[in-house]
Design an enzyme around this catalytic site. Sequence first.
Site, short mmCIF file in Angstrom:
data_model
loop_
_atom_site.label_atom_id
_atom_site.label_comp_id
_atom_site.label_asym_id
_atom_site.label_seq_id
_atom_site.Cartn_x
_atom_site.Cartn_y
_atom_site.Cartn_z
N ASN A 9 0.80 -1.23 0.00
CA ASN A 9 0.00 0.00 0.00
C ASN A 9 0.83 1.28 0.00
OD1 ASN A 9 -2.40 -1.46 0.01
ND2 ASN A 9 -2.42 -1.59 2.22
N CYS A 10 2.14 1.15 -0.05
CA CYS A 10 3.04 2.30 -0.06
C CYS A 10 3.06 2.89 -1.48
CB CYS A 10 4.43 1.86 0.38
SG CYS A 10 5.72 3.09 0.13
#
Length: 115
Positions: A9-10
């Site tokens: 999710n970065c």
Amino acid sequence: MIKLVGLKNCDTCRKAKKWLESEGIDFQFHDVRQDGLTREDLAGWAKELGWEALLNKRGTTWRGLDDSVKEGVDEAKAIDLMVEHPALMKRPVFVTPKGVLLGFKQQQMDALCQL
């Protein structure tokens, strides 16, 4: 083969994945939350990059830690904290046949293209 270590999710890790794919560079993605981190990997990366560079003190995970935990951090304690809280590791980390790279800026892109 390159191993891209980060969080799915970065935003920066997603950009790195997309860039590697567009460049046709083979890689394996290692999600630190899902797949975890080992002390051995972190110790090796810390030796090459420096544990201070590897520990993310700017993120919400660090800010959420109790002050007593953050006091007196040295290499061993930093590695223990990153094993326990994988989001404390700065990312992305690229593990390549020629060494370890941290971050995703032009310098890292240039180095990855030269592999």
